[in-house]
Scaffold this motif. Structure first.
Motif, PDB file in Angstrom:
ATOM      1  N   SER A 145       0.833  -1.203   0.000  1.00  0.00           N
ATOM      2  CA  SER A 145       0.000   0.000   0.000  1.00  0.00           C
ATOM      3  C   SER A 145       0.869   1.255   0.000  1.00  0.00           C
ATOM      4  N   THR A 146       2.030   1.200   0.644  1.00  0.00           N
ATOM      5  CA  THR A 146       2.944   2.354   0.657  1.00  0.00           C
ATOM      6  C   THR A 146       3.471   2.630  -0.747  1.00  0.00           C
ATOM      7  N   ILE A 147       3.885   1.590  -1.445  1.00  0.00           N
ATOM      8  CA  ILE A 147       4.365   1.776  -2.814  1.00  0.00           C
ATOM      9  C   ILE A 147       3.236   2.283  -3.704  1.00  0.00           C
ATOM     10  N   ALA A 148       2.038   1.743  -3.529  1.00  0.00           N
ATOM     11  CA  ALA A 148       0.891   2.188  -4.319  1.00  0.00           C
ATOM     12  C   ALA A 148       0.613   3.673  -4.078  1.00  0.00           C
ATOM     13  N   GLU A 149       0.614   4.098  -2.828  1.00  0.00           N
ATOM     14  CA  GLU A 149       0.372   5.513  -2.509  1.00  0.00           C
ATOM     15  C   GLU A 149       1.460   6.408  -3.099  1.00  0.00           C
ATOM     16  N   ASN A 150       2.715   5.969  -2.989  1.00  0.00           N
ATOM     17  CA  ASN A 150       3.807   6.747  -3.582  1.00  0.00           C
ATOM     18  C   ASN A 150       3.630   6.874  -5.089  1.00  0.00           C
ATOM     19  N   GLY A 151       3.254   5.775  -5.732  1.00  0.00           N
ATOM     20  CA  GLY A 151       3.008   5.814  -7.169  1.00  0.00           C
ATOM     21  C   GLY A 151       1.859   6.740  -7.532  1.00  0.00           C
ATOM     22  N   LEU A 152       0.805   6.702  -6.743  1.00  0.00           N
ATOM     23  CA  LEU A 152      -0.341   7.585  -7.003  1.00  0.00           C
ATOM     24  C   LEU A 152       0.011   9.045  -6.754  1.00  0.00           C
ATOM     25  N   ASP A 153       0.870   9.308  -5.766  1.00  0.00           N
ATOM     26  CA  ASP A 153       1.344  10.680  -5.541  1.00  0.00           C
ATOM     27  C   ASP A 153       2.098  11.190  -6.768  1.00  0.00           C
ATOM     28  N   ILE A 154       2.990  10.345  -7.306  1.00  0.00           N
ATOM     29  CA  ILE A 154       3.751  10.727  -8.504  1.00  0.00           C
ATOM     30  C   ILE A 154       2.796  10.941  -9.672  1.00  0.00           C
ATOM     31  N   PHE A 155       1.832  10.036  -9.839  1.00  0.00           N
ATOM     32  CA  PHE A 155       0.876  10.165 -10.935  1.00  0.00           C
ATOM     33  C   PHE A 155       0.067  11.455 -10.816  1.00  0.00           C
ATOM     34  N   GLU A 156      -0.407  11.750  -9.610  1.00  0.00           N
ATOM     35  CA  GLU A 156      -1.210  12.960  -9.412  1.00  0.00           C
ATOM     36  C   GLU A 156      -0.415  14.203  -9.779  1.00  0.00           C
ATOM     37  N   ARG A 157       0.831  14.257  -9.332  1.00  0.00           N
ATOM     38  CA  ARG A 157       1.696  15.408  -9.638  1.00  0.00           C
ATOM     39  C   ARG A 157       1.993  15.466 -11.140  1.00  0.00           C
ATOM     40  N   ALA A 158       2.256  14.319 -11.755  1.00  0.00           N
ATOM     41  CA  ALA A 158       2.515  14.275 -13.199  1.00  0.00           C
ATOM     42  C   ALA A 158       1.306  14.773 -13.980  1.00  0.00           C
ATOM     43  N   ASN A 159       0.112  14.402 -13.531  1.00  0.00           N
ATOM     44  CA  ASN A 159      -1.111  14.852 -14.177  1.00  0.00           C
ATOM     45  C   ASN A 159      -1.232  16.375 -14.083  1.00  0.00           C
ATOM     46  N   GLU A 160      -0.950  16.918 -12.888  1.00  0.00           N
ATOM     47  CA  GLU A 160      -1.008  18.376 -12.695  1.00  0.00           C
ATOM     48  C   GLU A 160       0.005  19.089 -13.592  1.00  0.00           C
ATOM     49  N   LEU A 161       1.235  18.577 -13.637  1.00  0.00           N
ATOM     50  CA  LEU A 161       2.281  19.191 -14.455  1.00  0.00           C
ATOM     51  C   LEU A 161       1.943  19.114 -15.941  1.00  0.00           C
ATOM     52  N   ALA A 162       1.411  17.988 -16.375  1.00  0.00           N
ATOM     53  CA  ALA A 162       1.038  17.828 -17.784  1.00  0.00           C
ATOM     54  C   ALA A 162      -0.099  18.777 -18.148  1.00  0.00           C
ATOM     55  N   GLU A 163      -1.063  18.934 -17.247  1.00  0.00           N
ATOM     56  CA  GLU A 163      -2.159  19.874 -17.516  1.00  0.00           C
ATOM     57  C   GLU A 163      -1.633  21.297 -17.649  1.00  0.00           C
ATOM     58  N   GLN A 164      -0.692  21.662 -16.781  1.00  0.00           N
ATOM     59  CA  GLN A 164      -0.097  23.004 -16.857  1.00  0.00           C
ATOM     60  C   GLN A 164       0.671  23.195 -18.153  1.00  0.00           C
ATOM     61  N   SER A 165       1.466  22.193 -18.544  1.00  0.00           N
ATOM     62  CA  SER A 165       2.300  22.355 -19.730  1.00  0.00           C
ATOM     63  C   SER A 165       1.488  22.319 -21.022  1.00  0.00           C
ATOM     64  N   LEU A 166       0.344  21.653 -21.016  1.00  0.00           N
ATOM     65  CA  LEU A 166      -0.465  21.579 -22.239  1.00  0.00           C
ATOM     66  C   LEU A 166      -1.655  22.531 -22.217  1.00  0.00           C
ATOM     67  N   ALA A 167      -1.771  23.342 -21.195  1.00  0.00           N
ATOM     68  CA  ALA A 167      -2.926  24.253 -21.074  1.00  0.00           C
ATOM     69  C   ALA A 167      -3.046  25.200 -22.256  1.00  0.00           C
ATOM     70  N   GLY A 168      -1.941  25.580 -22.844  1.00  0.00           N
ATOM     71  CA  GLY A 168      -1.975  26.504 -23.970  1.00  0.00           C
ATOM     72  C   GLY A 168      -2.012  25.830 -25.326  1.00  0.00           C
ATOM     73  N   THR A 169      -2.124  24.524 -25.356  1.00  0.00           N
ATOM     74  CA  THR A 169      -2.133  23.797 -26.612  1.00  0.00           C
ATOM     75  C   THR A 169      -3.345  24.196 -27.450  1.00  0.00           C
ATOM     76  N   PRO A 170      -3.134  24.576 -28.725  1.00  0.00           N
ATOM     77  CA  PRO A 170      -4.213  25.079 -29.573  1.00  0.00           C
ATOM     78  C   PRO A 170      -5.405  24.134 -29.750  1.00  0.00           C
TER      79      PRO A 170
END
Length: 174
Positions: A145-170
């Motif tokens: 469960s600890t590894i799963a939570e760590n993975g989900l933390d990374i995924f959540e942050r990656a999702n946020e970063l990807a949304e920010q970087s692609l927010a201006g995509t035409p």
């Protein structure tokens, strides 16, 4: 037709199982052959793997951890502008990315960016789906469960970063 298969030979041992309905068995005894048929070391590894699954209630554990992960993924989905659907069973999950949550137009670029951001932060995920817009989680059945939570933390942050970087995509309609 429902079938299920899984590799059970451990690291590097050629062995898998397939479960299917009896009426689908059209082969006569001894007619199915293969390159890895009868590998004694693989058979021993597979037997040990199945014994482990039985002794430690792996199926029950996977179901419980899978529900916890699915709940967390749905929370991430609710905060995301581009996750159209989260689905999963056991420890196999698909996170579908869409340009618009109403039209469900596929957004492969977002899935690709999330995959990249995950990798940069130590999490390996796959992309797939007909439109290559689905991020797939396929952790080992013995994931803690600890590894799963760590993975989900990374995924959540990656999702946020990807949304920010692609927010201006035409091609985004928001």
């Amino acid at each position: 037709i429902i079938t299920m298969s899984k590799g059970v030979g451990g690291m590097g041992f050629p062995l898998s199982l397939i479960i299917y309905k009896k009426e689908l068995d059209m082969w006569e005894s001894g007619t199915h052959i293969g390159t890895f048929r009868g590998n004694q070391l693989a058979m021993a590894a597979g037997t040990a793997a199945l014994q482990f699954v039985k002794n430690y209630n792996v199926g029950e554990y996977v179901q419980k951890l899978g529900q916890q992960m699915l709940s967390r993924l749905r929370i991430i989905e609710s905060k995301s502008s581009y996750i159209g659907e989260v689905r999963g069973i056991g420890l196999m999950f698909g996170i579908e990315y869409v340009n618009d949550k109403n039209t469900k137009e596929p957004f492969a670029e977002m899935a690709k960016e999330v995959k990249k951001k995950c990798y940069e932060n130590g999490l390996i995920v796959e992309t797939g789906g007909y439109y290559n817009n689905v991020v797939r989680f396929l952790p080992p059945l013995i994931t803690t469960s600890t590894i799963a939570e760590n993975g989900l933390d990374i995924f959540e942050r990656a999702n946020e970063l990807a949304e920010q970087s692609l927010a201006g995509t035409p091609n985004l309609r928001h």
